[in-house]
Write a protein that holds these residues in place. Sequence first.
Motif, PDB file in Angstrom:
ATOM      1  N   UNK A 173       0.866  -1.184   0.000  1.00 23.22           N
ATOM      2  CA  UNK A 173       0.000   0.000   0.000  1.00 23.22           C
ATOM      3  C   UNK A 173       0.906   1.238   0.000  1.00 23.22           C
ATOM      4  N   UNK A 174       1.031   1.936  -1.136  1.00 25.17           N
ATOM      5  CA  UNK A 174       1.977   3.059  -1.203  1.00 25.17           C
ATOM      6  C   UNK A 174       1.688   4.142  -0.162  1.00 25.17           C
ATOM      7  N   UNK A 175       2.740   4.575   0.511  1.00 23.53           N
ATOM      8  CA  UNK A 175       2.609   5.612   1.541  1.00 23.53           C
ATOM      9  C   UNK A 175       2.617   6.986   0.884  1.00 23.53           C
ATOM     10  N   UNK A 176       1.599   7.785   1.185  1.00 26.67           N
ATOM     11  CA  UNK A 176       1.594   9.173   0.702  1.00 26.67           C
ATOM     12  C   UNK A 176       2.241  10.091   1.738  1.00 26.67           C
ATOM     13  N   UNK A 177       1.911   9.843   2.994  1.00 26.07           N
ATOM     14  CA  UNK A 177       2.458  10.695   4.059  1.00 26.07           C
ATOM     15  C   UNK A 177       2.314   9.972   5.399  1.00 26.07           C
ATOM     16  N   UNK A 178       3.308  10.104   6.233  1.00 28.74           N
ATOM     17  CA  UNK A 178       3.177   9.658   7.624  1.00 28.74           C
ATOM     18  C   UNK A 178       3.431  10.873   8.492  1.00 28.74           C
ATOM     19  N   UNK A 179       2.523  11.115   9.439  1.00 23.82           N
ATOM     20  CA  UNK A 179       2.744  12.197  10.400  1.00 23.82           C
ATOM     21  C   UNK A 179       2.711  11.580  11.782  1.00 23.82           C
ATOM     22  N   UNK A 180       3.564  12.072  12.656  1.00 25.97           N
ATOM     23  CA  UNK A 180       3.532  11.482  13.985  1.00 25.97           C
ATOM     24  C   UNK A 180       4.101  12.378  15.054  1.00 25.97           C
ATOM     25  N   UNK A 181       3.626  12.160  16.272  1.00 27.67           N
ATOM     26  CA  UNK A 181       4.242  12.744  17.464  1.00 27.67           C
ATOM     27  C   UNK A 181       4.933  11.597  18.169  1.00 27.67           C
ATOM     28  N   UNK A 182       6.253  11.655  18.241  1.00 32.41           N
ATOM     29  CA  UNK A 182       7.029  10.523  18.741  1.00 32.41           C
ATOM     30  C   UNK A 182       7.881  10.881  19.954  1.00 32.41           C
ATOM     31  N   UNK A 183       7.515  11.945  20.649  1.00 29.74           N
ATOM     32  CA  UNK A 183       8.254  12.279  21.868  1.00 29.74           C
ATOM     33  C   UNK A 183       7.268  12.512  23.001  1.00 29.74           C
ATOM     34  N   UNK A 216       4.172  16.327  26.301  1.00 31.57           N
ATOM     35  CA  UNK A 216       3.870  16.942  27.598  1.00 31.57           C
ATOM     36  C   UNK A 216       3.979  18.471  27.491  1.00 31.57           C
ATOM     37  N   UNK A 217       5.026  18.944  26.817  1.00 29.98           N
ATOM     38  CA  UNK A 217       5.235  20.397  26.686  1.00 29.98           C
ATOM     39  C   UNK A 217       4.153  21.055  25.827  1.00 29.98           C
ATOM     40  N   UNK A 218       3.853  20.462  24.670  1.00 32.03           N
ATOM     41  CA  UNK A 218       2.898  21.129  23.770  1.00 32.03           C
ATOM     42  C   UNK A 218       1.474  21.079  24.346  1.00 32.03           C
ATOM     43  N   UNK A 219       1.140  20.002  25.055  1.00 39.67           N
ATOM     44  CA  UNK A 219      -0.180  19.960  25.703  1.00 39.67           C
ATOM     45  C   UNK A 219      -0.249  21.035  26.784  1.00 39.67           C
ATOM     46  N   UNK A 220       0.846  21.185  27.528  1.00 34.70           N
ATOM     47  CA  UNK A 220       0.882  22.201  28.596  1.00 34.70           C
ATOM     48  C   UNK A 220       0.775  23.617  28.035  1.00 34.70           C
ATOM     49  N   UNK A 221       1.439  23.861  26.886  1.00 29.65           N
ATOM     50  CA  UNK A 221       1.342  25.186  26.250  1.00 29.65           C
ATOM     51  C   UNK A 221      -0.111  25.473  25.863  1.00 29.65           C
ATOM     52  N   UNK A 222      -0.756  24.441  25.316  1.00 30.48           N
ATOM     53  CA  UNK A 222      -2.160  24.587  24.894  1.00 30.48           C
ATOM     54  C   UNK A 222      -3.056  24.935  26.092  1.00 30.48           C
ATOM     55  N   UNK A 240      -3.014  13.930  23.835  1.00 30.58           N
ATOM     56  CA  UNK A 240      -2.760  14.588  25.118  1.00 30.58           C
ATOM     57  C   UNK A 240      -1.484  14.040  25.753  1.00 30.58           C
ATOM     58  N   UNK A 241      -0.822  14.895  26.508  1.00 27.95           N
ATOM     59  CA  UNK A 241       0.296  14.485  27.360  1.00 27.95           C
ATOM     60  C   UNK A 241       1.386  13.752  26.606  1.00 27.95           C
ATOM     61  N   UNK A 242       1.900  12.695  27.241  1.00 25.84           N
ATOM     62  CA  UNK A 242       3.079  12.027  26.672  1.00 25.84           C
ATOM     63  C   UNK A 242       2.715  10.916  25.697  1.00 25.84           C
ATOM     64  N   UNK A 243       1.429  10.762  25.342  1.00 25.46           N
ATOM     65  CA  UNK A 243       1.070   9.738  24.362  1.00 25.46           C
ATOM     66  C   UNK A 243       1.739  10.017  23.011  1.00 25.46           C
ATOM     67  N   UNK A 244       2.012   8.957  22.275  1.00 27.04           N
ATOM     68  CA  UNK A 244       2.541   9.074  20.913  1.00 27.04           C
ATOM     69  C   UNK A 244       1.445   8.715  19.921  1.00 27.04           C
ATOM     70  N   UNK A 245       1.603   9.182  18.698  1.00 20.76           N
ATOM     71  CA  UNK A 245       0.609   8.892  17.660  1.00 20.76           C
ATOM     72  C   UNK A 245       1.289   8.850  16.302  1.00 20.76           C
ATOM     73  N   UNK A 246       0.884   7.888  15.490  1.00 20.77           N
ATOM     74  CA  UNK A 246       1.337   7.847  14.095  1.00 20.77           C
ATOM     75  C   UNK A 246       0.096   7.802  13.207  1.00 20.77           C
ATOM     76  N   UNK A 247       0.045   8.679  12.215  1.00 21.65           N
ATOM     77  CA  UNK A 247      -1.072   8.694  11.262  1.00 21.65           C
ATOM     78  C   UNK A 247      -0.502   8.346   9.885  1.00 21.65           C
ATOM     79  N   UNK A 248      -0.977   7.218   9.334  1.00 22.04           N
ATOM     80  CA  UNK A 248      -0.476   6.748   8.044  1.00 22.04           C
ATOM     81  C   UNK A 248      -1.480   7.114   6.952  1.00 22.04           C
ATOM     82  N   UNK A 249      -1.092   7.991   6.032  1.00 18.06           N
ATOM     83  CA  UNK A 249      -1.923   8.351   4.872  1.00 18.06           C
ATOM     84  C   UNK A 249      -1.372   7.552   3.698  1.00 18.06           C
ATOM     85  N   UNK A 250      -2.179   6.663   3.172  1.00 13.88           N
ATOM     86  CA  UNK A 250      -1.711   5.773   2.101  1.00 13.88           C
ATOM     87  C   UNK A 250      -2.757   5.724   0.995  1.00 13.88           C
ATOM     88  N   UNK A 251      -2.455   4.938  -0.037  1.00 14.37           N
ATOM     89  CA  UNK A 251      -3.433   4.797  -1.117  1.00 14.37           C
ATOM     90  C   UNK A 251      -4.732   4.169  -0.586  1.00 14.37           C
TER      91      UNK A 251
END
Length: 358
Positions: free
Chosen positions: A171-181, A186-192, A314-325
Amino acid sequence: MKTIPLIQFGLGGVGRAVVQRVLASRDDFEWRYGLQLIYVAISDSRSAAIEPDGFSHAQLLTMLEAKAAGQSLADTEFGYARGELTDIIDVAGMDDAIVIDVTATEETTDALLLALRRGYGAALANKKPLAGPMEAFRALTGSGRLRYESTVGAGTPVIAMLRQAIIASHDPVQRIEGCFSGTLGFLTTGLEEGRSFSELVTEARALGFTEPDPRDDLGGMDVARKALILARTLGWPLELTNIPVEPLFPPELAEGSVDDFMAALPQLDEDYRQKVAAARAQDKTLRYVATLAEGQASVRLQEVPVASALGQLRGSDNLAAFHTEVYNQTPLVLQGRGAGVHGTAAGVLADIVALADK
Ligand SMILES: NC(=O)c1ccc[n+]([C@@H]2O[C@H](COP(=O)([O-])OP(=O)(O)OC[C@H]3O[C@@H](n4cnc5c(N)ncnc54)[C@H](OP(=O)(O)O)[C@@H]3O)[C@@H](O)[C@H]2O)c1
């Protein structure tokens, strides 16, 4: 019953959690898989302990206690001051072994390569050997006997999802976006939530969420290594230097002591307050995002829609979003805990079981 000898490099937070998990899994794995995991060698930065018949439960607990108390393995009755890690592979040498790398150094690379040449398996939470030259990545992963689930997403099965749901289905990958830290989450949720950047970094450091020098996390290189590992898993021949990385602090704060850096942080508060307000005016929020698309990867602070999967994180959770065909309307999204020794150790153990099954 299949007996698999384990050789482990590293007995820090993750290393101790792996040993605990192996011990806790013993009865279950014996009846479930007919699998017995025994530790024949363990090494820390300066010492090692070797027992070809396998260390007992009690001996392993003694080592864990010593390391948790800040001692070296050489301080226990089993340990000795070690030479090269490759010598440990030689001394412990036996069929069907699995090497576990839970250090945070590229110094393990030669020993991993030797182990793979012997036909052993390897399970890594350590990113560094895989984030060196592409040639080394190919040499390490080419045999298919080196697994590295916990290098990205701290055990949340991002690599498994990529391999099984996307690569294996062509399945060809068009884009992968992720928060991996977890730390930057924790910092960006706190800023929000309206907190100041300096207050959040100070708290993250006090809670042990950052390295002793928080610039090691705020600089983005750890996320860049994860993006590199994902890109290389896709077959993209990138080097770390090909990945633009935007640190969360200006270049003039890169030099100087940790104390100087911490003292200078309030200078950045107003800038971050404005960035948060500008994003909010467009129903967006800030996230530290790794993006992979068209053979390239980048790592930077980004405005994302509040309503998106990344915006809802939220918080320290990680997320990967795979945009594919196949997943072109709605991305395939995987979310889970993105930090912590137990989740990381869980990913390592799952890799060990997969290798033992081969
Ligand atoms: N902590 C997490 O939440 C997390 C999440 C995902 C991935 N990881 C990765 O997992 C790895 C381990 O993390 P950690 O938190 O357990 O780190 P840590 O507490 O610093 O432990 C590192 C261990 O590696 C040993 N070590 C260092 N250099 C070595 C060498 N040349 N040979 C053999 N052993 C060596 C250290 O020995 P001494 O005990 O003698 O210092 C220590 O036992 C890192 O690569 C990290 O990036 C961690």
